[in-house]
Design a protein around this motif. Structure first.
Motif, PDB file in Angstrom:
ATOM      1  N   LYS A 126       0.804  -1.221   0.000  1.00 22.21           N
ATOM      2  CA  LYS A 126       0.000   0.000   0.000  1.00 22.21           C
ATOM      3  C   LYS A 126       0.840   1.276   0.000  1.00 22.21           C
ATOM      4  CE  LYS A 126      -3.896  -2.300   1.996  1.00 22.21           C
ATOM      5  NZ  LYS A 126      -4.813  -2.448   3.088  1.00 22.21           N
ATOM      6  N   GLY A 127       1.984   1.222  -0.652  1.00 23.83           N
ATOM      7  CA  GLY A 127       2.816   2.422  -0.784  1.00 23.83           C
ATOM      8  C   GLY A 127       2.145   3.492  -1.623  1.00 23.83           C
ATOM      9  N   ASP A 128       1.317   3.089  -2.568  1.00 25.62           N
ATOM     10  CA  ASP A 128       0.610   4.067  -3.402  1.00 25.62           C
ATOM     11  C   ASP A 128      -0.399   4.868  -2.594  1.00 25.62           C
ATOM     12  OD1 ASP A 128      -0.909   1.764  -3.048  1.00 25.62           O
ATOM     13  OD2 ASP A 128      -1.963   1.989  -4.949  1.00 25.62           O
ATOM     14  N   LEU A 129      -0.959   4.281  -1.560  1.00 25.40           N
ATOM     15  CA  LEU A 129      -1.919   4.984  -0.711  1.00 25.40           C
ATOM     16  C   LEU A 129      -1.242   6.135   0.021  1.00 25.40           C
ATOM     17  CD1 LEU A 129      -4.848   4.965   0.269  1.00 25.40           C
ATOM     18  CD2 LEU A 129      -4.128   3.470   2.121  1.00 25.40           C
ATOM     19  N   VAL A 130      -0.028   5.912   0.514  1.00 24.66           N
ATOM     20  CA  VAL A 130       0.708   6.972   1.200  1.00 24.66           C
ATOM     21  C   VAL A 130       1.244   7.984   0.192  1.00 24.66           C
ATOM     22  CG1 VAL A 130       2.695   7.464   2.670  1.00 24.66           C
ATOM     23  CG2 VAL A 130       1.326   5.426   3.081  1.00 24.66           C
ATOM     24  N   ARG A 131       1.742   7.479  -0.924  1.00 23.54           N
ATOM     25  CA  ARG A 131       2.371   8.362  -1.906  1.00 23.54           C
ATOM     26  C   ARG A 131       1.356   9.251  -2.624  1.00 23.54           C
ATOM     27  NH1 ARG A 131       7.581   7.086  -4.177  1.00 23.54           N
ATOM     28  NH2 ARG A 131       7.319   5.034  -3.287  1.00 23.54           N
ATOM     29  N   TYR A 132       0.216   8.683  -3.034  1.00 23.00           N
ATOM     30  CA  TYR A 132      -0.749   9.432  -3.849  1.00 23.00           C
ATOM     31  C   TYR A 132      -2.061   9.733  -3.129  1.00 23.00           C
ATOM     32  CZ  TYR A 132       2.450   7.617  -7.327  1.00 23.00           C
ATOM     33  OH  TYR A 132       3.582   7.270  -8.012  1.00 23.00           O
ATOM     34  N   GLY A 133      -2.277   9.163  -1.955  1.00 31.48           N
ATOM     35  CA  GLY A 133      -3.510   9.398  -1.222  1.00 31.48           C
ATOM     36  C   GLY A 133      -4.665   8.526  -1.664  1.00 31.48           C
ATOM     37  N   LYS A 134      -4.441   7.608  -2.591  1.00 32.66           N
ATOM     38  CA  LYS A 134      -5.488   6.695  -3.054  1.00 32.66           C
ATOM     39  C   LYS A 134      -4.842   5.444  -3.612  1.00 32.66           C
ATOM     40  CE  LYS A 134      -5.701   8.670  -7.655  1.00 32.66           C
ATOM     41  NZ  LYS A 134      -6.532   9.147  -8.721  1.00 32.66           N
ATOM     42  N   ARG A 135      -5.648   4.385  -3.708  1.00 36.35           N
ATOM     43  CA  ARG A 135      -5.166   3.138  -4.294  1.00 36.35           C
ATOM     44  C   ARG A 135      -5.177   3.263  -5.811  1.00 36.35           C
ATOM     45  NH1 ARG A 135      -3.790  -1.379  -1.231  1.00 36.35           N
ATOM     46  NH2 ARG A 135      -2.924  -1.683  -3.261  1.00 36.35           N
ATOM     47  N   THR A 136      -4.130   2.769  -6.454  1.00 36.30           N
ATOM     48  CA  THR A 136      -4.059   2.757  -7.908  1.00 36.30           C
ATOM     49  C   THR A 136      -4.045   1.310  -8.389  1.00 36.30           C
ATOM     50  OG1 THR A 136      -1.641   2.783  -7.898  1.00 36.30           O
ATOM     51  CG2 THR A 136      -2.753   4.921  -7.939  1.00 36.30           C
ATOM     52  N   MET A 137      -4.401   1.114  -9.642  1.00 40.02           N
ATOM     53  CA  MET A 137      -4.413  -0.245 -10.195  1.00 40.02           C
ATOM     54  C   MET A 137      -3.003  -0.830 -10.204  1.00 40.02           C
ATOM     55  SD  MET A 137      -6.066  -2.786 -11.170  1.00 40.02           S
ATOM     56  CE  MET A 137      -7.700  -2.165 -11.379  1.00 40.02           C
ATOM     57  N   SER A 138      -2.004  -0.030 -10.556  1.00 34.50           N
ATOM     58  CA  SER A 138      -0.629  -0.554 -10.542  1.00 34.50           C
ATOM     59  C   SER A 138      -0.193  -0.879  -9.124  1.00 34.50           C
ATOM     60  CB  SER A 138       0.332   0.446 -11.192  1.00 34.50           C
ATOM     61  OG  SER A 138       0.394   1.636 -10.429  1.00 34.50           O
ATOM     62  N   GLY A 139      -0.656  -0.121  -8.137  1.00 35.29           N
ATOM     63  CA  GLY A 139      -0.337  -0.419  -6.741  1.00 35.29           C
ATOM     64  C   GLY A 139      -0.981  -1.705  -6.271  1.00 35.29           C
ATOM     65  N   ILE A 140      -2.215  -1.947  -6.711  1.00 38.69           N
ATOM     66  CA  ILE A 140      -2.908  -3.183  -6.347  1.00 38.69           C
ATOM     67  C   ILE A 140      -2.195  -4.389  -6.955  1.00 38.69           C
ATOM     68  CG2 ILE A 140      -5.059  -4.480  -6.672  1.00 38.69           C
ATOM     69  CD1 ILE A 140      -6.518  -1.757  -6.446  1.00 38.69           C
TER      70      ILE A 140
END
Length: 160
Positions: free
Chosen positions: A31-45
């Motif tokens: 869940k690094g994308d959640l901290v980095r961008y403030g939301k979940r991304t498809m590439s993060g999932i």
């Protein structure tokens, strides 16, 4: 007011979390994308799914030796010069059977599905399909019955 500093802090937080996770689990933090961008991304999932699969494999088939090293360094295990070596493998544990078992199960399922698709009214084709299915089921049963021996587990202190 401090948006630039906050972005630097978030980046530092994510990078630091990744480094700790790499050291501890061998994969990037989840869940690094959640901290980095403030939301979940498809590439993060997708990245988290790959990390989860990698962690599962590493924890079950690669980390026994790593845990033994931690037990030795931390003093959790005391060496006994007169006792037998805990690293001497015997019997079923002498080889790593996971790659062989995986190849046999996947190959057996593939051959079984191919032969089942080609079954007509011919007895030899039907017999070969049943034979492949039986062998695959046998290998799967052996893997299930001996799963703890296939896994890489600590040898010094054992599991709690």
């Amino acid at each position: 007011m401090f948006s630039e500093e906050f972005e630097i802090y978030k980046t530092l937080w994510v990078e630091h979390g990744d480094e700790i996770s790499l050291e501890y689990s061998g994969t990037h933090a989840l869940k690094g994308d959640l901290v980095r961008y403030g939301k979940r991304t498809m590439s993060g999932i997708i990245k988290d799914g790959m990390s989860a699969l990698s962690r599962y494999y590493q924890n079950n088939f690669q980390d026994g030796i790593r845990q033994d090293a931690i037990d030795l360094i931390s003093g959790h295990y005391a060496m006994n010069r007169d006792g037998p070596s805990p690293f001497q493998r015997k019997g079923f544990e002498s080889l790593s059977y996971f790659p062989v078992a995986s190849a046999l199960v996947i190959g057996g399922l593939t051959v079984t599905s191919i032969t089942l698709n080609q079954v007509g009214r011919s007895a030899p084709q039907y017999l070969s399909s049943v034979l492949c299915a039986g062998l695959t089921a046998g290998v799967m049963a052996a893997v299930k019955a001996n799963g703890r021996r296939i896994c890489s587990r600590p040898r010094l202190c054992g599991l709690f």
